[in-house]
Design an enzyme around this catalytic site. Structure first.
Site, PDB file in Angstrom:
ATOM      1  N   THR A   1      28.047  10.920  60.106  1.00 29.46           N
ATOM      2  CA  THR A   1      29.397  10.537  60.497  1.00 29.46           C
ATOM      3  C   THR A   1      29.383   9.657  61.739  1.00 29.46           C
ATOM      4  O   THR A   1      30.024   8.593  61.782  1.00 29.46           O
ATOM      5  CB  THR A   1      30.248  11.797  60.764  1.00 29.46           C
ATOM      6  OG1 THR A   1      30.321  12.565  59.565  1.00 29.46           O
ATOM      7  CG2 THR A   1      31.650  11.434  61.229  1.00 29.46           C
TER       8      THR A   1
ATOM      9  N   GLY B   1      29.238  16.598  58.502  1.00 29.39           N
ATOM     10  CA  GLY B   1      30.032  16.150  59.645  1.00 29.39           C
ATOM     11  C   GLY B   1      29.283  16.188  60.955  1.00 29.39           C
ATOM     12  O   GLY B   1      29.885  16.313  62.018  1.00 29.39           O
TER      13      GLY B   1
ATOM     14  N   SER C   1      32.797   9.767  57.431  1.00 28.59           N
ATOM     15  CA  SER C   1      32.623  11.218  57.288  1.00 28.59           C
ATOM     16  C   SER C   1      31.438  11.474  56.373  1.00 28.59           C
ATOM     17  O   SER C   1      31.181  10.700  55.450  1.00 28.59           O
ATOM     18  CB  SER C   1      33.878  11.881  56.710  1.00 28.59           C
ATOM     19  OG  SER C   1      34.047  11.552  55.348  1.00 28.59           O
ATOM     20  N   CYS C   2      30.703  12.550  56.650  1.00 28.21           N
ATOM     21  CA  CYS C   2      29.572  12.951  55.818  1.00 28.21           C
ATOM     22  C   CYS C   2      29.732  14.428  55.479  1.00 28.21           C
ATOM     23  O   CYS C   2      30.560  15.124  56.082  1.00 28.21           O
ATOM     24  CB  CYS C   2      28.242  12.691  56.529  1.00 28.21           C
ATOM     25  SG  CYS C   2      27.934  13.733  57.969  1.00 28.21           S
ATOM     26  N   PRO C   3      28.983  14.952  54.513  1.00 27.42           N
ATOM     27  CA  PRO C   3      29.181  16.329  54.069  1.00 27.42           C
ATOM     28  C   PRO C   3      29.111  17.373  55.173  1.00 27.42           C
ATOM     29  O   PRO C   3      29.908  18.292  55.195  1.00 27.42           O
ATOM     30  CB  PRO C   3      28.058  16.529  53.038  1.00 27.42           C
ATOM     31  CG  PRO C   3      27.860  15.173  52.466  1.00 27.42           C
ATOM     32  CD  PRO C   3      28.037  14.232  53.622  1.00 27.42           C
TER      33      PRO C   3
END
Length: 505
Positions: free
Chosen positions: A16, A12, A8-10
């Site tokens: 991700t 998304g 997951s990344c900030p």
């Protein structure tokens, strides 16, 4: 081995899925079975419980909290940032294998799960990393509201210009009483549609500060933080403290809810702690603090910031665009990039913005600058192929679409292989684009989309011209730098080609 992973990344959107693909490919190359659950903006499909149960180890490649982390309790794991998985997936796989091999023998009891909520951020991370994770949790949930509300408002302004017969329509529509239009709504009237869409978009924007505050608190305290976080955000709106107030109440509510949820209370009270005691006490404290103590000073700071932005013009505005552009091009989706992006997105939450406000210009400059690096490298790999490896040439083909869609991460493979030349080129080209967008007065109320939201951009020709200028500058610079000093990776790639030709002959 069989490994499961969560990425997951900030935002998304990009990291991700790039991390998921990289881990799957690296695992396959190393002879391991890797299954990845992507917790992105499009939602997630949880891993099959049977698959989790049979897995030897777990990889967390996440910058946000991992949902339902208790599913993996007792299994050996590695916990890295999502960019680590993108840049060095084989290293992450190797670390996971090592963790499995050094784990206690099967049958060793696993430690019991903690009975109270814990911070979502990695416990081993530094304070700065945790703060960034909590902030990005709030921003990641904020972005869909900004996207929906911003696009609806932009479409409303477009219809208003048609309905009222000129650019002044975008101002006319803001002065119409939405309640009266709804009461006598005429489906054949463009004016009525413009008013209704504007009201709907503004309703979505009304959630921005509470959502930001609520999910910052959620990132800190998990579910106990949601109620005081949302209440704090609502009180920040009530006193005019805006997104700065939302930031303060988010952190205050999160830490307060976490502290209260950890109280050692009698057994008979434990059942009502999460549904009565924690939300009641934390909401009471956060609400009083914001309304009585902090609200007015923060509101004054917000008014000062808004006045400063609205007072910018000419050279000052261009310099701001250049700075924001440079930040967007510096680390291609990393912390500095996210600071500039967050500044632009939260600026859209300012109440009472007129069409073409500076905050909308800031958003346009940030998005345009974020498109430059991948497009420039796509161009460079097209016109000067021999300066790049075969892998980079293939990445360049994908970078066209990624750049056009405002996904700066499309340039990451190039920056990972040749950091200083790519980053210097990206910095220069992105700053040029940011400055030109401000100079041309382009504006944008949608926080994402790239060329796909071009009809919603104020002065779209100026926006496109600014992007093209930055792409040409950045692309030319990276070609010149690579020509001045040849990349050893490219030389090795060419040598391998020569050996293959000799062997074929």
């Amino acid at each position: 081995m069989k490994l499961v992973a969560v990425t997951s990344c900030p935002t998304g959107i990009a990291h991700t899925y790039m991390a998921a693909e990289a881990l799957e490919q690296a695992g396959k190359a190393a002879g391991h079975e890797v299954h990845v659950e992507t917790q992105g903006a499009a939602g997630s499909t949880p891993l099959d419980p049977a698959l989790v149960a049979s897995a030897d180890g777990v990889i967390y490649a996440a910058d946000l909290e991992v949902k339902d982390k208790q599913r993996f309790a007792g299994k050996p794991f590695v916990d890295v940032g999502v960019k680590k998985a993108v840049h060095d997936a084989p290293g992450v796989i190797a670390a996971a294998v090592s963790a499995v091999e050094s784990a206690p023998a099967a049958g060793t009891p696993a430690p019991a799960a903690a009975p109270v909520a814990a911070p979502a951020a990695d416990r081993g991370a530094g304070a700065g990393t945790k703060v960034r994770q909590w902030l990005m949790t709030g921003v990641s949930y904020l972005i869909p509201f900004v996207a929906a509300g911003g696009i609806l408002i932009a479409v409303s302004f477009m219809l208003a210009q048609i309905a009222w017969g000129g650019a002044e329509g975008a101002i006319e529509v803001t002065g119409v009483d939405a309640a009266e239009v709804v009461a006598s709504f005429d489906p054949a009237s463009l004016q009525d549609w413009a008013v209704v869409l504007l009201a709907t978009g503004q309703a979505a924007f009304g959630f921005l500060v509470p959502v930001l505050s609520g999910f910052i608190a959620y990132g800190i305290a998990d579910r106990p933080g949601l109620v005081p976080g949302f209440v704090g955000g609502a009180t920040a709106v009530l006193v005019g403290a805006g997104f700065l107030g939302g930031l303060v109440t988010g952190f205050l509510a999160g830490f307060l809810a976490l502290w209260i949820s950890r109280w050692n209370v009698p057994r008979g009270v434990r059942g009502i702690m999460p549904v009565v005691v924690v939300p009641l006490l934390s909401s009471l404290v956060v609400g009083v603090v914001m309304l009585v103590v902090l609200g007015r000073p923060i509101a004054a700071a917000m008014e000062g910031l808004t006045s400063w932005l609205n007072g910018l013009s000419g050279a000052n505005l261009v310099l701001m665009g250049a700075l924001l552009g440079a930040m967007m091009g510096f680390d291609l989706g990393g912390p500095v990039n996210k600071v500039a992006y967050t500044f632009a997105v939260t600026g859209l939450a300012t109440e009472g913005l007129a069409p073409g406000a500076v905050q909308y210009q800031v958003m346009a400059a940030v998005m345009a600058a974020g498109m430059v690096a991948p497009l420039a490298l796509a161009l460079a790999t097209t016109v000067r192929r021999r300066l790049f490896t075969h892998a980079e040439q293939e990445n360049g083909k994908a970078a066209w679409l990624l750049g056009a869609s405002f996904i700066s991460e499309g340039a990451i493979p190039f920056a990972a292989a040749d950091p200083w030349r790519v980053i210097v080129s990206s910095l220069v080209g992105s700053s040029v684009t940011g400055a030109l967008v401000m100079a041309f007065g382009s504006s944008l109320v949608a926080p994402h989309g790239g060329v796909w939201v071009l009809p919603l951009i104020g002065n779209p020709l100026g926006f496109v011209a600014a992007v093209l200028a930055g792409v040409l500058v950045s692309g030319l610079l990276v070609v010149v730098l690579k020509t001045m000093k040849h990349d050893p990776l490219v030389a090795a790639d060419r040598a391998a080609d020569d050996r293959d030709l000799v062997a074929a002959a």
